[in-house]
Design a protein around this motif. Structure first.
Motif, PDB file in Angstrom:
ATOM      1  N   GLY A 109       0.829  -1.211   0.000  1.00 43.53           N
ATOM      2  CA  GLY A 109       0.000   0.000   0.000  1.00 43.53           C
ATOM      3  C   GLY A 109       0.857   1.252   0.000  1.00 43.53           C
ATOM      4  N   LEU A 110       1.897   1.250   0.821  1.00 47.66           N
ATOM      5  CA  LEU A 110       2.803   2.407   0.909  1.00 47.66           C
ATOM      6  C   LEU A 110       3.532   2.623  -0.416  1.00 47.66           C
ATOM      7  CD1 LEU A 110       3.678   4.458   3.054  1.00 47.66           C
ATOM      8  CD2 LEU A 110       5.610   2.961   3.593  1.00 47.66           C
ATOM      9  N   ALA A 111       3.931   1.522  -1.050  1.00 48.38           N
ATOM     10  CA  ALA A 111       4.650   1.622  -2.334  1.00 48.38           C
ATOM     11  C   ALA A 111       3.756   2.263  -3.398  1.00 48.38           C
ATOM     12  CB  ALA A 111       5.109   0.232  -2.778  1.00 48.38           C
ATOM     13  N   VAL A 112       2.475   1.884  -3.418  1.00 51.64           N
ATOM     14  CA  VAL A 112       1.547   2.469  -4.400  1.00 51.64           C
ATOM     15  C   VAL A 112       1.380   3.962  -4.131  1.00 51.64           C
ATOM     16  CG1 VAL A 112      -0.836   2.461  -5.236  1.00 51.64           C
ATOM     17  CG2 VAL A 112       0.338   0.294  -4.843  1.00 51.64           C
ATOM     18  N   VAL A 113       1.234   4.324  -2.859  1.00 54.87           N
ATOM     19  CA  VAL A 113       1.077   5.746  -2.495  1.00 54.87           C
ATOM     20  C   VAL A 113       2.301   6.546  -2.961  1.00 54.87           C
ATOM     21  CG1 VAL A 113       0.996   7.360  -0.545  1.00 54.87           C
ATOM     22  CG2 VAL A 113      -0.485   5.346  -0.571  1.00 54.87           C
ATOM     23  N   LEU A 114       3.483   6.020  -2.685  1.00 56.07           N
ATOM     24  CA  LEU A 114       4.719   6.712  -3.075  1.00 56.07           C
ATOM     25  C   LEU A 114       4.862   6.794  -4.593  1.00 56.07           C
ATOM     26  CD1 LEU A 114       7.232   5.308  -0.426  1.00 56.07           C
ATOM     27  CD2 LEU A 114       6.298   7.630  -0.569  1.00 56.07           C
ATOM     28  N   ALA A 115       4.524   5.713  -5.280  1.00 55.18           N
ATOM     29  CA  ALA A 115       4.630   5.701  -6.743  1.00 55.18           C
ATOM     30  C   ALA A 115       3.704   6.753  -7.348  1.00 55.18           C
ATOM     31  CB  ALA A 115       4.292   4.311  -7.282  1.00 55.18           C
ATOM     32  N   VAL A 116       2.473   6.845  -6.831  1.00 56.16           N
ATOM     33  CA  VAL A 116       1.522   7.833  -7.349  1.00 56.16           C
ATOM     34  C   VAL A 116       2.004   9.247  -7.014  1.00 56.16           C
ATOM     35  CG1 VAL A 116      -0.840   8.724  -7.146  1.00 56.16           C
ATOM     36  CG2 VAL A 116      -0.446   6.267  -7.327  1.00 56.16           C
ATOM     37  N   ALA A 117       2.549   9.424  -5.807  1.00 58.50           N
ATOM     38  CA  ALA A 117       3.052  10.750  -5.420  1.00 58.50           C
ATOM     39  C   ALA A 117       4.203  11.180  -6.327  1.00 58.50           C
ATOM     40  CB  ALA A 117       3.498  10.734  -3.959  1.00 58.50           C
ATOM     41  N   LEU A 118       5.071  10.239  -6.673  1.00 58.44           N
ATOM     42  CA  LEU A 118       6.187  10.565  -7.565  1.00 58.44           C
ATOM     43  C   LEU A 118       5.691  10.882  -8.975  1.00 58.44           C
ATOM     44  CD1 LEU A 118       8.860   7.928  -6.487  1.00 58.44           C
ATOM     45  CD2 LEU A 118       9.049  10.430  -6.310  1.00 58.44           C
ATOM     46  N   ALA A 119       4.658  10.150  -9.400  1.00 59.18           N
ATOM     47  CA  ALA A 119       4.178  10.313 -10.774  1.00 59.18           C
ATOM     48  C   ALA A 119       3.289  11.540 -10.945  1.00 59.18           C
ATOM     49  CB  ALA A 119       3.414   9.058 -11.205  1.00 59.18           C
ATOM     50  N   ALA A 120       2.473  11.838  -9.926  1.00 63.10           N
ATOM     51  CA  ALA A 120       1.456  12.885 -10.111  1.00 63.10           C
ATOM     52  C   ALA A 120       1.434  13.920  -8.992  1.00 63.10           C
ATOM     53  CB  ALA A 120       0.079  12.234 -10.261  1.00 63.10           C
ATOM     54  N   GLU A 173       3.423  17.634 -15.317  1.00 67.37           N
ATOM     55  CA  GLU A 173       4.781  18.182 -15.150  1.00 67.37           C
ATOM     56  C   GLU A 173       5.075  18.326 -13.653  1.00 67.37           C
ATOM     57  OE1 GLU A 173       7.110  19.200 -17.322  1.00 67.37           O
ATOM     58  OE2 GLU A 173       5.966  18.474 -19.040  1.00 67.37           O
ATOM     59  N   PRO A 174       6.217  17.828 -13.188  1.00 62.65           N
ATOM     60  CA  PRO A 174       6.524  17.911 -11.748  1.00 62.65           C
ATOM     61  C   PRO A 174       6.455  19.334 -11.187  1.00 62.65           C
ATOM     62  CG  PRO A 174       8.048  16.429 -12.822  1.00 62.65           C
ATOM     63  CD  PRO A 174       7.227  17.042 -13.907  1.00 62.65           C
ATOM     64  N   PHE A 175       6.834  20.314 -12.005  1.00 55.52           N
ATOM     65  CA  PHE A 175       6.823  21.690 -11.484  1.00 55.52           C
ATOM     66  C   PHE A 175       5.438  22.325 -11.549  1.00 55.52           C
ATOM     67  CE2 PHE A 175      11.280  21.003 -12.587  1.00 55.52           C
ATOM     68  CZ  PHE A 175      11.854  21.276 -11.343  1.00 55.52           C
ATOM     69  N   ARG A 176       4.457  21.553 -12.089  1.00 58.61           N
ATOM     70  CA  ARG A 176       3.085  22.071 -12.146  1.00 58.61           C
ATOM     71  C   ARG A 176       2.141  21.205 -11.310  1.00 58.61           C
ATOM     72  NH1 ARG A 176       1.605  23.580 -18.206  1.00 58.61           N
ATOM     73  NH2 ARG A 176      -0.034  24.688 -17.105  1.00 58.61           N
ATOM     74  N   PHE A 177       2.707  20.409 -10.413  1.00 62.91           N
ATOM     75  CA  PHE A 177       1.859  19.623  -9.509  1.00 62.91           C
ATOM     76  C   PHE A 177       0.976  20.571  -8.697  1.00 62.91           C
ATOM     77  CE2 PHE A 177       5.132  15.920  -8.996  1.00 62.91           C
ATOM     78  CZ  PHE A 177       4.636  15.322 -10.146  1.00 62.91           C
TER      79      PHE A 177
END
Lengths: 371, 53
Positions: free
Chosen positions: A12-23, B29-33
Motif C-alpha cells: 500500500g505504501l509503495a503504491v502511495v509513493l509511486a503515485v506521489a512521484l508520478a502525479a 509536469e513535476p513543477f506544475r503539480f
C-alpha cells in the motif's frame, strides 16, 4: 500472518509513493485516503446498501444510524471549513429535479440488486467478490453513458440550487442539518425492532474513522468525497480510445471535464480515491487468515443481468447527481438539499430492488449449469 | 474463481487502464503539480465532482 500483513502494508505504501512521484504529493495523499476508506469499509464492515436492506427487511436500524452519525460528524467540521474557505473548498451541492429523483430511485433499486452501492461496488470488487467485479464493469459504462444524457435529464425540470446554507446561513445551516439527521435517527429508532437500535462499538469506530477521512478528503482535494465522477471518466477514456469524439457532447465539452479527459487519470481527485478504495479493500481481504468463499456462481443469464444492473447503477447515479457517497453522504454533510431528497428516493427504490434481486441473481443450478 | 484471483484481476484491469492512460496523455509536469493540500493553497477546486454536470 504478521509477515504477510507487513508485506501488504508495504505494498500500500509503495503504491502511495509511486503515485506521489508520478502525479504529485496531493495525488499520493488522496490514494492514501482512498486506501483508508477501503480499510474502514471492508475491515470494519461498514456499508450503505446492506444496512438499508436490514432496515427494510428486519427493522434493524444499527447500520443506518451509524451512517447518519458519520454524516453528522463530517457536517460538524465541513460547514465551518466551507464557510471560512469558500474559494478553496467546494461543497457537494446539486439541484433537486425530476431526473434527479428518478435517478436516485433507480439507483436505490439497482444497488440492492447487485448488493453494492457506489462505494460498495468498489469494495466488493477489491475484495474479490465476483458480482461486485462484474457490476463495476457495468458501473463504469453506465456512469459514462449517463454523462451523455445529462442535459436531457436536467431539461425535465429542476429547482434552483437549495442548500442548508442558503436557507439558514452557515451556522444555522449546520444546526438545520444536524436537526434533520436527529429527526431521521429518532424515527429510525422508533421504527426499529427491539435490540436493533444501538450500533455496536465497531460501527461507532467506523463512523468516526470514515468521517475523519471524509474531512481530510475535503481539505486535501478541495471537494468532498465522491465515487461516480471517476468511474464516468474511466468510461470516457475508454470510449475515446475506441475512437469516440466526445468534444461535441455537453458534459465533456465543459472545460472542467474536458481538462480531466485530456489529462492523466492521476490528476482526477475522485479517481485517486476510487483506486485507493479498491486497493484498501484488497489489502483487508488478503490480510485475513481466510479470505472467505466467493459468492455462489450465477447462471449465464444472471451474470448478464448483473452487468446490466451495474450499467443501470452507473447511469442512474449520473441522473441523480451522485451515488450514496457523492449525493447522500457528501451532499447532506455539506448542506445540499438534494442529498435529503436523494436519500428518500433511493430508500424507496431499495424496497423495490430487494424484490427484484431474486430475479437477477439467478443461481447456476437453477438453469442446470454446473457450479 | 477464488476471491484473491478475482480481486487481482480487478486491480490488474485498473492498473492497465492507469498505465495506458498515462502513456496516452502523459503525466503531469513535476513543477506544475497542484499543492499537496487544497486548504490554504489559494487555488480553486477543479469542480470535477459527481454533483456537477
Amino acid at each position: 500472518m504478521i509477515l504477510r500483513r507487513l508485506g501488504l502494508g508495504a505494498l500500500g505504501l509503495a503504491v502511495v509513493l509511486a503515485v506521489a512521484l508520478a502525479a504529485g504529493p496531493q495525488a499520493g495523499i488522496l490514494v492514501a485516503i482512498g486506501i483508508g476508506y477501503g480499510l474502514v469499509l471492508e475491515g470494519l464492515r461498514f456499508g450503505f446498501a446492506g444496512p438499508w436492506r436490514l432496515m427494510i427487511v428486519e427493522r434493524d436500524a444499527r447500520g443506518l444510524l451509524a451512517q447518519l452519525l458519520a454524516i453528522a460528524l463530517v457536517a460538524a467540521a465541513a460547514f465551518p471549513l466551507l464557510a471560512a474557505n469558500p474559494l478553496e473548498l467546494a461543497p457537494a451541492q446539486a439541484p433537486i429535479g425530476t431526473g434527479m429523483i428518478l435517478g436516485a430511485f433507480i439507483f436505490g433499486a439497482a444497488m440492492q440488486v447487485v448488493m453494492g452501492c457506489g462505494s460498495g461496488t468498489l469494495v466488493n470488487a477489491g475484495s474479490g467478490n465476483t458480482i461486485g467485479a462484474v457490476a463495476l464493469v457495468g458501473f463504469v459504462g453506465g456512469a459514462f453513458l449517463g454523462t451523455l444524457n445529462a442535459g436531457f435529464w436536467a431539461s425535465l425540470g429542476q429547482l434552483p440550487l437549495i442548500s442548508a446554507q442558503s436557507v439558514a446561513g452557515p451556522n444555522g445551516g449546520l444546526w438545520l442539518t444536524l436537526a434533520g439527521l436527529a429527526v431521521v435517527a429518532g424515527f429510525l429508532i422508533w421504527r426499529a425492532a427491539p435490540g436493533k437500535r444501538r450500533p455496536p462499538a465497531r460501527l461507532f469506530v467506523a463512523a468516526a474513522l470514515l468521517a475523519s477521512l471524509a474531512v481530510l478528503n475535503l481539505v486535501v482535494a478541495g471537494q468532498p468525497w465522491g465515487i461516480v465522477y471517476g468511474l464516468g471518466l474511466w468510461g470516457a477514456k475508454l470510449a475515446t480510445a475506441f475512437g469516440a469524439d466526445l468534444s461535441a457532447t455537453g458534459f465533456w465539452a465543459n472545460p472542467v471535464n474536458a481538462a480531466r479527459l485530456d489529462q492523466s487519470i492521476l490528476t482526477d481527485v475522485t479517481s485517486l480515491t476510487d483506486i485507493g478504495l479498491i486497493l484498501g479493500a484488497f489489502l483487508v481481504m488478503r490480510g485475513k487468515r481466510d479470505p472467505g468463499a466467493p459468492p455462489a456462481p450465477l447462471a449465464p443469464l444472471g451474470w448478464l443481468l448483473v452487468l446490466i444492473a451495474g450499467l443501470v447503477l452507473g447511469y442512474s447515479s449520473r441522473m441523480a447527481f451522485g451515488c450514496n457517497v457523492g449525493a447522500f453522504f457528501s451532499g447532506i454533510s455539506t448542506g445540499s438539499a438534494h442529498g435529503w431528497v436523494w436519500f428518500a428516493a433511493a430508500f424507496a427504490g431499495s424496497a423495490l430492488g430487494l424484490k427484484l434481486r431474486p430475479f437477477v441473481l439467478i443461481p447456476a443450478r437453477r438453469q442446470g449449469v454446473a457450479a | 474463481m477464488t476471491r484473491p484471483r478475482v480481486a487481482l484481476l480487478a486491480i490488474a484491469a485498473i492498473a492497465t487502464l492507469v498505465v495506458w492512460d498515462a502513456a496516452a496523455t502523459g503525466l503531469p509536469e513535476p513543477f506544475r503539480f497542484p499543492a499537496a493540500i487544497a486548504l490554504g493553497s489559494g487555488a480553486a477546486p477543479s469542480g470535477a465532482h459527481c454533483t456537477a454536470n
